[in-house]
Design a protein around this motif. Structure first.
Motif, PDB file in Angstrom:
ATOM      1  N   ALA A  13       0.886  -1.140  -0.150  1.00  0.00           N
ATOM      2  CA  ALA A  13      -0.050   0.009   0.087  1.00  0.00           C
ATOM      3  C   ALA A  13       0.705   1.385  -0.103  1.00  0.00           C
ATOM      4  O   ALA A  13       1.848   1.294   0.819  1.00  0.00           O
ATOM      5  N   ALA A  14       0.464   2.130  -0.860  1.00  0.00           N
ATOM      6  CA  ALA A  14       1.193   3.328  -1.041  1.00  0.00           C
ATOM      7  C   ALA A  14       1.101   4.233   0.449  1.00  0.00           C
ATOM      8  O   ALA A  14       0.015   4.102   1.025  1.00  0.00           O
ATOM      9  N   ALA A  18      -0.922  11.857   4.935  1.00  0.00           N
ATOM     10  CA  ALA A  18      -0.361  12.077   6.200  1.00  0.00           C
ATOM     11  C   ALA A  18       0.728  11.625   6.640  1.00  0.00           C
ATOM     12  O   ALA A  18       1.881  12.106   7.275  1.00  0.00           O
ATOM     13  N   GLU A  19       1.146  10.240   6.159  1.00  0.00           N
ATOM     14  CA  GLU A  19       2.428   9.708   6.475  1.00  0.00           C
ATOM     15  C   GLU A  19       3.543  10.143   5.734  1.00  0.00           C
ATOM     16  O   GLU A  19       4.642  10.381   6.173  1.00  0.00           O
ATOM     17  N   ARG A  20       3.380  10.555   4.415  1.00  0.00           N
ATOM     18  CA  ARG A  20       4.395  11.358   3.765  1.00  0.00           C
ATOM     19  C   ARG A  20       4.734  12.682   4.278  1.00  0.00           C
ATOM     20  O   ARG A  20       5.809  12.952   4.095  1.00  0.00           O
TER      21      ARG A  20
END
Length: 222
Positions: A13-14, A18-20
């Motif tokens: 999963a990309a 928010a994680e980026r």
């Protein structure tokens, strides 16, 4: 004759927006792109990370719980400077863990030396390429190798939790203190030489001196 069709491989999963945003901002803080004391806006971060402001807010809340930023509503986020107390606490924790580990690994030093040599070679290549981030990563890996080789999983986990603070402080030391990288390379080489000898106290003294010298450098940067 029937042919079973192979199930398609599941793709990883990309990462979410928010994680980026979190990874972008955390890396920028640890690598001193955003130095301590800087006030950055959500808009600046969103543009740099290529996301909207909503995931940036999520990332900032997460980083605030980690002690890396302080949020000011409608103004932005202050990158928390490294305090004198934080430096002292990290150095104290390092001495406790690393010196204990160094004592424990002495009987297995012949097994440990090839990995430490590899890490030192990585540090030298990074320094030659003027890649401070890679230099810091290899330096931290050198120390972690000794801690992990001691075989105490709880202490290794504790040491791993110091990682972000060590990287942030170490990057500042390498970038702002001229000649410190050359001193670190020489001191690590001295530790390897001590491992080749038959005096465990010389090895422990080399490890302790390196930590103490790092503390001195970090204090001068404040």
């Amino acid at each position: 004759m029937t042919h079973a069709s192979a199930a398609p491989r599941a793709r990883a999963a990309a990462p979410s927006a928010a994680e980026r945003a979190y990874q972008h901002l955390k890396r920028a803080i640890l690598e001193q792109v955003y130095p301590g004391g800087l006030l950055v806006s959500e808009g600046e971060i969103a543009e740099a990370a290529g996301v909207s402001r909503t995931p940036v807010r999520e990332a900032l809340l997460r980083l605030e719980t980690e002690g890396l930023v302080k949020l000011y509503p409608k103004r932005g986020a202050l990158i928390r400077p490294v305090s004198a107390r934080e430096i002292a606490d990290v150095i104290e924790a390092r001495r406790l863990v690393e010196l204990h580990a160094a004592e424990r690994v002495w009987p297995r030093r012949a097994e440990l030396r090839p990995e430490l040599t590899r890490r030192l070679d990585e540090m030298r290549r990074a320094h030659a390429a003027s890649d401070v981030t890679a230099l810091m990563a290899a330096d931290r890996a050198f120390h972690a190798t000794v801690v992990e080789a001691a075989g105490n999983e709880i202490l290794a986990e504790l040491y791993h939790r110091l990682r972000d603070r060590q990287i942030r402080m170490g990057e500042a030391g390498f970038r702002l203190s001229p000649g410190w990288a050359e001193v670190v390379l020489a001191e690590h080489a001295g530790q390897l030489a001590a491992l080749d000898g038959d005096d465990p106290q010389a090895w422990l003294d080399a490890v302790a001196a390196h930590i103490d010298n790092a503390a001195t450098v970090l204090r001068t940067l404040r």
